[in-house]
Design a protein around this motif. Structure first.
Motif, mmCIF file in Angstrom:
data_model
loop_
_atom_site.group_PDB
_atom_site.id
_atom_site.type_symbol
_atom_site.label_atom_id
_atom_site.label_comp_id
_atom_site.label_asym_id
_atom_site.label_seq_id
_atom_site.Cartn_x
_atom_site.Cartn_y
_atom_site.Cartn_z
ATOM 1 N N LEU A 287 0.833 -1.197 0.000
ATOM 2 C CA LEU A 287 0.000 0.000 0.000
ATOM 3 C C LEU A 287 0.875 1.256 0.000
ATOM 4 C CD1 LEU A 287 -2.810 -1.049 2.514
ATOM 5 C CD2 LEU A 287 -3.075 -0.649 0.054
ATOM 6 N N SER A 288 1.922 1.247 0.798
ATOM 7 C CA SER A 288 2.830 2.398 0.842
ATOM 8 C C SER A 288 3.528 2.597 -0.494
ATOM 9 C CB SER A 288 3.865 2.213 1.958
ATOM 10 O OG SER A 288 3.243 2.127 3.222
ATOM 11 N N MET A 289 3.917 1.495 -1.137
ATOM 12 C CA MET A 289 4.570 1.584 -2.452
ATOM 13 C C MET A 289 3.647 2.194 -3.498
ATOM 14 S SD MET A 289 6.549 -2.101 -2.620
ATOM 15 C CE MET A 289 6.759 -1.955 -4.397
ATOM 16 N N ASN A 290 2.344 2.059 -3.293
ATOM 17 C CA ASN A 290 1.374 2.604 -4.239
ATOM 18 C C ASN A 290 0.826 3.956 -3.802
ATOM 19 O OD1 ASN A 290 0.502 0.551 -6.564
ATOM 20 N ND2 ASN A 290 1.087 -0.631 -4.749
ATOM 21 N N GLY A 291 1.561 4.638 -2.949
ATOM 22 C CA GLY A 291 1.230 6.007 -2.615
ATOM 23 C C GLY A 291 0.224 6.195 -1.498
ATOM 24 N N VAL A 292 -0.133 5.135 -0.794
ATOM 25 C CA VAL A 292 -1.080 5.260 0.314
ATOM 26 C C VAL A 292 -0.314 5.724 1.557
ATOM 27 C CG1 VAL A 292 -2.743 4.043 1.783
ATOM 28 C CG2 VAL A 292 -2.539 3.444 -0.639
ATOM 29 N N PRO A 293 -0.735 6.802 2.202
ATOM 30 C CA PRO A 293 -0.056 7.262 3.423
ATOM 31 C C PRO A 293 0.005 6.159 4.468
ATOM 32 C CG PRO A 293 -1.615 8.914 2.643
ATOM 33 C CD PRO A 293 -1.855 7.682 1.820
ATOM 34 N N ILE A 294 1.058 6.149 5.283
ATOM 35 C CA ILE A 294 1.282 5.052 6.212
ATOM 36 C C ILE A 294 0.140 4.890 7.199
ATOM 37 C CG2 ILE A 294 2.608 6.514 7.791
ATOM 38 C CD1 ILE A 294 3.178 2.758 7.029
ATOM 39 N N HIS A 295 -0.452 6.001 7.671
ATOM 40 C CA HIS A 295 -1.549 5.866 8.641
ATOM 41 C C HIS A 295 -2.797 5.295 7.984
ATOM 42 C CE1 HIS A 295 -2.202 9.840 6.816
ATOM 43 N NE2 HIS A 295 -3.479 9.693 7.144
ATOM 44 N N VAL A 296 -3.002 5.602 6.689
ATOM 45 C CA VAL A 296 -4.132 5.020 5.957
ATOM 46 C C VAL A 296 -3.868 3.540 5.693
ATOM 47 C CG1 VAL A 296 -5.507 5.102 3.835
ATOM 48 C CG2 VAL A 296 -4.707 7.225 4.892
ATOM 49 N N ALA A 297 -2.635 3.208 5.312
ATOM 50 C CA ALA A 297 -2.275 1.811 5.062
ATOM 51 C C ALA A 297 -2.468 0.965 6.311
ATOM 52 C CB ALA A 297 -0.832 1.723 4.572
ATOM 53 N N LEU A 298 -2.079 1.512 7.463
ATOM 54 C CA LEU A 298 -2.222 0.775 8.714
ATOM 55 C C LEU A 298 -3.689 0.571 9.068
ATOM 56 C CD1 LEU A 298 -1.085 -0.543 11.205
ATOM 57 C CD2 LEU A 298 -0.724 1.715 12.212
ATOM 58 N N ALA A 299 -4.490 1.628 8.924
ATOM 59 C CA ALA A 299 -5.920 1.517 9.226
ATOM 60 C C ALA A 299 -6.606 0.531 8.281
ATOM 61 C CB ALA A 299 -6.581 2.894 9.130
ATOM 62 N N ALA A 300 -6.279 0.604 6.991
ATOM 63 C CA ALA A 300 -6.897 -0.289 6.008
ATOM 64 C C ALA A 300 -6.496 -1.734 6.247
ATOM 65 C CB ALA A 300 -6.507 0.147 4.597
ATOM 66 N N THR A 301 -5.226 -1.956 6.561
ATOM 67 C CA THR A 301 -4.748 -3.317 6.834
ATOM 68 C C THR A 301 -5.452 -3.904 8.048
ATOM 69 O OG1 THR A 301 -2.568 -2.844 5.889
ATOM 70 C CG2 THR A 301 -2.725 -4.710 7.399
#
Length: 333
Positions: A287-301
């Motif tokens: 997700l981070s590699m595809n431009g998703v901010p880390i806090h969004v990636a963590l919440a989505a995961t």
């Protein structure tokens, strides 16, 4: 290794008992999962992650759970199709019940606890355990094949042709082909035994199961199984796509599907029960590699793992006592 080795006693074929070690492993993994997430959230910022979680409504969470449930039901129908191909003549409702209830044992080493599904079948049919052992092998094979095919197509559609998921897709498809080719699989079992030279009885059973896999490799069996598997996993990919969209991330459906399937396969390769740790780490990195901010990636995961893995375990736990009770009532064949 010879087929003349006497079979194991019935007690040895029973599903793993819920000993204190099983419970300790289960709760230990949950604690590790929560501790790891808490550490990541703390490092990222509680407020930022919480703001993303608050964007989701009850209706949206219900949609994510519904998509996961669609996956479970469709794959349950595939389990029924494969069991009928094997000659098991149980009604569809029991096949789906057995499949979903087996999710209660997902967090066991190598997911061997899910073999409890075979115990229920043998109780209701009077069959010997050996006759139904090819069923979970075929079930996993078509999961791998569908995930590999969908992953490969999604990589092309997402424009990430150089993405490292391509080898994983190829490996998944190759493993599925191997498992559904009885001669190749039997030779592999024999080769492994020739190196280990231990536990001859389980290896005899594995070889016998391998020789029974041919009935699943025909087009009349494999095409419907692949179609059902594909629909089920596409539903999970769509769930991640919707979740990211609701959180404001511009990720295509194809890319979201690549991320979900690659993370699931990567988690399985770690050998951890339920892919814990590996799947979450892979998903966050992608997700981070595809431009998703880390806090969004963590919440989505966090959300997608709860609505897929942990929801499956919860539904399986609810269905488990019913599968146990019905399996004791009477034989249907």
């Amino acid at each position: 290794m010879a087929d003349s080795i006497p079979p194991l006693p019935a007690t040895a074929l029973a599903a793993p008992r819920r000993s204190w070690r099983d419970r300790a492993l289960f709760w230990g993994l949950i604690a590790l999962f929560i501790f790891g997430l808490a550490g990541l959230i703390s490092a990222t910022g509680w407020e930022a992650v919480w703001d993303e979680l608050r964007k989701l409504s009850v209706a949206q969470i219900a949609i994510l759970l519904a998509l996961s449930l669609i996956n479970y039901l469709i794959r349950g129908a595939r389990w029924h199709l494969l069991s009928r191909r094997l000659g098991v003549n149980l009604p569809l409702r029991y096949s789906v019940l057995h499949f979903i209830a087996g999710f209660a044992m997902t967090i066991t080493p190598a997911r061997v606890g899910e073999f409890v599904r075979l115990r229920w079948i043998t109780r209701m049919t009077g069959w010997k355990f050996e006759r139904v052992t090819p069923l979970p092998l075929a079930d996993r094979a078509f999961d791998l094949a569908a995930m590999g095919l969908v992953l490969g197509v999604a990589i092309l559609l997402s424009g990430q042709g150089s993405f490292s998921a391509a080898p994983v897709s190829a490996i998944a498809i190759a493993a599925a082909v191997l498992v559904t080719r009885p001669t190749l699989l039997a030779k592999l079992v024999e080769a492994i035994y020739s190196v280990i030279r231990r536990w001859p009885r389980p290896f005899v059973r594995l070889r016998q199961a391998a020789r029974s896999m041919g009935r699943f490799s025909t087009l009349s069996a494999s095409i419907p199984a692949l179609v059902l598997s594909t629909i089920g996993w596409l539903a999970e990919g769509y769930a991640l796509y919707l979740l990211l969209y609701w959180m404001g991330s511009d990720i295509s459906y194809a890319t979201a599907t690549v991320i979900f399937l690659f993370s699931t396969l990567a988690g399985g390769l770690t050998g951890a029960p339920g892919g814990l740790g590996g799947a979450e780490a892979a998903m966050m990195v992608l997700l981070s590699m595809n431009g998703v901010p880390i806090h969004v990636a963590l919440a989505a995961t966090t959300v997608i793992r709860i609505t897929s893995l942990w929801f499956a375990i919860a539904v399986g736990a609810l269905a488990f006592p019913f599968a146990e009770a019905f399996s004791h009532k009477s034989k249907t064949i």
